[in-house]
Design a protein around this motif. Structure first.
Motif, PDB file in Angstrom:
ATOM      1  N   PHE A 134      12.481   5.215  -8.225  1.00  0.00           N
ATOM      2  CA  PHE A 134      11.111   4.755  -7.882  1.00  0.00           C
ATOM      3  C   PHE A 134      11.872   2.534  -7.986  1.00  0.00           C
ATOM      4  O   PHE A 134      11.225   2.278  -7.035  1.00  0.00           O
ATOM      5  N   GLY A 135      12.132   2.330  -9.391  1.00  0.00           N
ATOM      6  CA  GLY A 135      12.153   0.784  -9.139  1.00  0.00           C
ATOM      7  C   GLY A 135      13.210   0.311  -8.516  1.00  0.00           C
ATOM      8  O   GLY A 135      12.642  -0.687  -8.065  1.00  0.00           O
ATOM      9  N   HIS A 136      14.045   1.261  -8.374  1.00  0.00           N
ATOM     10  CA  HIS A 136      14.497   0.745  -7.293  1.00  0.00           C
ATOM     11  C   HIS A 136      14.890   0.458  -5.468  1.00  0.00           C
ATOM     12  O   HIS A 136      15.236  -1.122  -5.185  1.00  0.00           O
ATOM     13  N   PHE A 137      13.934   1.242  -5.573  1.00  0.00           N
ATOM     14  CA  PHE A 137      13.118   1.178  -4.578  1.00  0.00           C
ATOM     15  C   PHE A 137      11.955   0.647  -4.470  1.00  0.00           C
ATOM     16  O   PHE A 137      12.404  -0.596  -2.294  1.00  0.00           O
ATOM     17  N   LEU A 138      11.259  -0.105  -5.292  1.00  0.00           N
ATOM     18  CA  LEU A 138      10.975  -1.378  -5.667  1.00  0.00           C
ATOM     19  C   LEU A 138      11.599  -3.198  -5.276  1.00  0.00           C
ATOM     20  O   LEU A 138      10.860  -3.672  -4.620  1.00  0.00           O
ATOM     21  N   TYR A 139      12.258  -2.437  -6.078  1.00  0.00           N
ATOM     22  CA  TYR A 139      13.229  -3.614  -6.024  1.00  0.00           C
ATOM     23  C   TYR A 139      14.245  -4.204  -4.617  1.00  0.00           C
ATOM     24  O   TYR A 139      13.618  -5.136  -3.949  1.00  0.00           O
ATOM     25  N   LYS A 162      14.566 -12.716  -6.368  1.00  0.00           N
ATOM     26  CA  LYS A 162      15.135 -12.445  -7.188  1.00  0.00           C
ATOM     27  C   LYS A 162      14.074 -11.343  -8.596  1.00  0.00           C
ATOM     28  O   LYS A 162      15.009 -10.068  -9.014  1.00  0.00           O
ATOM     29  N   SER A 163      13.689 -12.355  -8.919  1.00  0.00           N
ATOM     30  CA  SER A 163      12.813 -11.788 -10.041  1.00  0.00           C
ATOM     31  C   SER A 163      12.705 -10.029  -9.496  1.00  0.00           C
ATOM     32  O   SER A 163      11.471 -10.090 -10.905  1.00  0.00           O
ATOM     33  N   THR A 164      12.082  -9.771  -8.459  1.00  0.00           N
ATOM     34  CA  THR A 164      11.867  -8.702  -7.829  1.00  0.00           C
ATOM     35  C   THR A 164      12.422  -7.130  -9.218  1.00  0.00           C
ATOM     36  O   THR A 164      12.756  -6.150  -8.621  1.00  0.00           O
ATOM     37  N   ILE A 165      13.275  -7.776  -9.294  1.00  0.00           N
ATOM     38  CA  ILE A 165      14.382  -6.884 -10.777  1.00  0.00           C
ATOM     39  C   ILE A 165      13.766  -6.229 -11.898  1.00  0.00           C
ATOM     40  O   ILE A 165      13.860  -5.305 -11.779  1.00  0.00           O
ATOM     41  N   ILE A 166      12.999  -6.899 -11.838  1.00  0.00           N
ATOM     42  CA  ILE A 166      11.863  -6.318 -13.336  1.00  0.00           C
ATOM     43  C   ILE A 166      11.766  -4.439 -12.399  1.00  0.00           C
ATOM     44  O   ILE A 166      11.315  -4.062 -13.530  1.00  0.00           O
ATOM     45  N   PHE A 167      11.347  -4.706 -11.106  1.00  0.00           N
ATOM     46  CA  PHE A 167      10.455  -3.028 -10.855  1.00  0.00           C
ATOM     47  C   PHE A 167      11.953  -1.521 -10.935  1.00  0.00           C
ATOM     48  O   PHE A 167      11.654  -1.381 -12.076  1.00  0.00           O
ATOM     49  N   ALA A 168      12.820  -2.155 -10.867  1.00  0.00           N
ATOM     50  CA  ALA A 168      14.032  -1.757 -11.656  1.00  0.00           C
ATOM     51  C   ALA A 168      13.913  -1.654 -13.184  1.00  0.00           C
ATOM     52  O   ALA A 168      14.352  -0.361 -13.962  1.00  0.00           O
ATOM     53  N   VAL A 169      14.097  -2.398 -13.835  1.00  0.00           N
ATOM     54  CA  VAL A 169      14.030  -2.792 -14.739  1.00  0.00           C
ATOM     55  C   VAL A 169      12.879  -1.596 -16.038  1.00  0.00           C
ATOM     56  O   VAL A 169      13.176  -1.216 -16.642  1.00  0.00           O
ATOM     57  N   MET A 170      11.866  -1.576 -14.975  1.00  0.00           N
ATOM     58  CA  MET A 170      10.649  -0.594 -15.191  1.00  0.00           C
ATOM     59  C   MET A 170      10.668   0.175 -14.987  1.00  0.00           C
ATOM     60  O   MET A 170      10.155   1.984 -15.716  1.00  0.00           O
ATOM     61  N   THR A 190       0.396  -1.269  -0.487  1.00  0.00           N
ATOM     62  CA  THR A 190       0.034  -0.095   0.092  1.00  0.00           C
ATOM     63  C   THR A 190       1.251   1.058  -0.150  1.00  0.00           C
ATOM     64  O   THR A 190       0.433   2.041  -0.347  1.00  0.00           O
ATOM     65  N   ALA A 191       1.635   1.128   0.699  1.00  0.00           N
ATOM     66  CA  ALA A 191       2.875   2.678   0.740  1.00  0.00           C
ATOM     67  C   ALA A 191       3.328   2.640  -0.256  1.00  0.00           C
ATOM     68  O   ALA A 191       2.822   3.661  -0.957  1.00  0.00           O
ATOM     69  N   SER A 192       4.528   1.431  -1.263  1.00  0.00           N
ATOM     70  CA  SER A 192       4.705   1.576  -2.522  1.00  0.00           C
ATOM     71  C   SER A 192       3.631   2.294  -3.644  1.00  0.00           C
ATOM     72  O   SER A 192       4.131   3.025  -4.072  1.00  0.00           O
ATOM     73  N   PHE A 193       2.232   1.752  -3.779  1.00  0.00           N
ATOM     74  CA  PHE A 193       1.253   2.774  -4.628  1.00  0.00           C
ATOM     75  C   PHE A 193       1.329   4.082  -4.369  1.00  0.00           C
ATOM     76  O   PHE A 193       1.221   5.056  -5.048  1.00  0.00           O
ATOM     77  N   PHE A 194       1.000   4.543  -2.327  1.00  0.00           N
ATOM     78  CA  PHE A 194       0.970   5.550  -2.540  1.00  0.00           C
ATOM     79  C   PHE A 194       2.263   7.129  -2.246  1.00  0.00           C
ATOM     80  O   PHE A 194       2.362   7.446  -2.867  1.00  0.00           O
ATOM     81  N   SER A 195       3.364   6.445  -2.803  1.00  0.00           N
ATOM     82  CA  SER A 195       4.814   6.642  -2.850  1.00  0.00           C
ATOM     83  C   SER A 195       4.761   7.355  -4.247  1.00  0.00           C
ATOM     84  O   SER A 195       5.148   8.122  -4.688  1.00  0.00           O
ATOM     85  N   ALA A 196       3.903   5.928  -5.180  1.00  0.00           N
ATOM     86  CA  ALA A 196       3.889   6.327  -6.931  1.00  0.00           C
ATOM     87  C   ALA A 196       3.208   7.373  -7.211  1.00  0.00           C
ATOM     88  O   ALA A 196       3.117   8.408  -7.578  1.00  0.00           O
ATOM     89  N   VAL A 197       2.136   7.626  -6.388  1.00  0.00           N
ATOM     90  CA  VAL A 197       1.284   8.793  -6.253  1.00  0.00           C
ATOM     91  C   VAL A 197       2.061  10.274  -5.638  1.00  0.00           C
ATOM     92  O   VAL A 197       2.231  11.005  -6.806  1.00  0.00           O
ATOM     93  N   LEU A 198       3.065   9.883  -4.692  1.00  0.00           N
ATOM     94  CA  LEU A 198       3.007  11.078  -4.090  1.00  0.00           C
ATOM     95  C   LEU A 198       4.308  11.136  -5.609  1.00  0.00           C
ATOM     96  O   LEU A 198       4.551  12.667  -4.898  1.00  0.00           O
ATOM     97  N   TRP A 220      13.739   1.768 -14.774  1.00  0.00           N
ATOM     98  CA  TRP A 220      14.801   2.565 -16.237  1.00  0.00           C
ATOM     99  C   TRP A 220      14.279   2.656 -17.703  1.00  0.00           C
ATOM    100  O   TRP A 220      14.414   3.630 -18.074  1.00  0.00           O
ATOM    101  N   MET A 221      12.973   2.254 -17.463  1.00  0.00           N
ATOM    102  CA  MET A 221      12.737   2.164 -19.209  1.00  0.00           C
ATOM    103  C   MET A 221      11.712   2.900 -18.827  1.00  0.00           C
ATOM    104  O   MET A 221      11.342   3.698 -20.023  1.00  0.00           O
ATOM    105  N   PHE A 222      11.006   3.143 -18.048  1.00  0.00           N
ATOM    106  CA  PHE A 222      10.314   4.394 -18.371  1.00  0.00           C
ATOM    107  C   PHE A 222      10.527   5.704 -18.044  1.00  0.00           C
ATOM    108  O   PHE A 222      10.159   6.611 -18.497  1.00  0.00           O
ATOM    109  N   GLY A 223      11.564   5.251 -16.923  1.00  0.00           N
ATOM    110  CA  GLY A 223      12.592   6.387 -17.210  1.00  0.00           C
ATOM    111  C   GLY A 223      12.930   7.737 -17.873  1.00  0.00           C
ATOM    112  O   GLY A 223      12.998   8.207 -17.942  1.00  0.00           O
ATOM    113  N   VAL A 224      13.778   6.930 -18.887  1.00  0.00           N
ATOM    114  CA  VAL A 224      14.230   6.590 -20.574  1.00  0.00           C
ATOM    115  C   VAL A 224      12.950   7.443 -21.235  1.00  0.00           C
ATOM    116  O   VAL A 224      12.865   8.498 -21.844  1.00  0.00           O
TER     117      VAL A 224
END
Length: 189
Positions: free
Chosen positions: A171-176, A128-136, A34-42, A138-142
Motif C-alpha cells: 500500500f505504501g508503494h502504491f501511494l508512492y 520525489k519526496s512522496t517516497i515517505i509513503f513507501a517508508v511509512m 479520495t480513492a487512496s483513502f477508500f483503498s486504505a479503508v478497504l 514498510w515501517m507500519f508493516g513491520v
C-alpha cells in the motif's frame, strides 16, 4: 497549475536530478486522493477479516493501520513540501519585501520572477519526496506485523506477520507510485 507555465511532456521530462512528471488536472488529483483513502479503508477491512477470529482490538489495529499510513504519510509530505517551498523562495521573498520597502518597482518585478529551472527542481523535489509513503508502509508493516504476533488467532502467526507486512508495504508503494507522478494535491489547491 504549474504545467501551463512549464512545458512538461506527458511521459515526463528528464532533468539532471531525475524525471519530472506533469501535474495532472486538479479533478484527477482529488479523485486519486479520495480513492487512496477508500483503498486504505478497504485494505484495512480485508486484512482484518483474513484471520476471522480476531478480537475487536486486534481488528481495529489492523483496520486503522492503513488509514494511519495514508494520513500520516500525506501530512508529513505536505509539511516537508511547505518547508522546501519556504527555503527555496526565502531569498526571493526577502528581496521582494526589501524592494517594497524601498519602493524599487523594477527590482521588485525582476526579483519575483522565478526561473523555470527552480520551478522544475521544486516540482521534482515534491514528486520525489512522496517516497515517505513507501517508508511509512514498510515501517507500519513491520510494526503491525510484530504486533500481530500478540494476537490470539487460529491463523499461523508468521503467516499473519507476512500478510500484514506485505499488504502495508504494498500500500505504501502504491501511494508512492501515484505521488511520484503528481497525483496528490497540496491542501491549498
Amino acid at each position: 497549475m504549474i504545467n501551463k507555465k512549464l512545458a512538461i511532456p506527458a511521459g515526463g521530462m528528464k532533468t539532471k536530478k531525475g524525471i519530472v512528471y506533469p501535474m495532472p488536472a486538479l479533478g484527477k488529483q482529488i479523485l486519486v486522493l479520495t480513492a487512496s483513502f477508500f483503498s486504505a479503508v478497504l485494505l484495512g477491512f480485508i486484512i482484518s477479516s483474513i484471520p476471522g477470529d480476531l478480537s475487536e482490538l486486534a481488528t481495529g489495529v489492523l483496520y486503522f493501520m492503513f488509514i494511519i499510513i495514508f494520513v500520516l504519510g500525506y501530512s508529513i509530505w505536505v509539511g516537508w513540501m511547505k518547508l522546501k517551498i519556504l527555503s527555496a523562495f526565502k531569498k526571493t521573498m526577502i528581496k521582494g519585501v526589501t524592494n517594497i520597502l524601498t519602493k524599487n518597482e523594477k527590482g521588485f518585478k525582476d526579483d519575483l520572477s522565478f526561473p523555470e529551472e527552480k520551478l522544475l527542481d521544486l516540482l521534482l523535489a515534491s514528486q520525489k519526496s512522496t517516497i515517505i509513503f513507501a517508508v511509512m508502509g514498510w515501517m507500519f508493516g513491520v510494526l503491525g506485523g510484530i504486533i500481530s504476533f500478540t494476537f490470539d488467532t487460529s491463523i499461523n502467526k508468521p503467516i499473519l506477520f507476512t500478510l500484514v507486512m506485505i499488504f502495508a508495504a504494498g500500500f505504501g508503494h502504491f501511494l508512492y507510485y501515484f505521488g511520484r507522478r503528481g497525483f496528490f494535491p497540496f491542501p491549498e489547491e
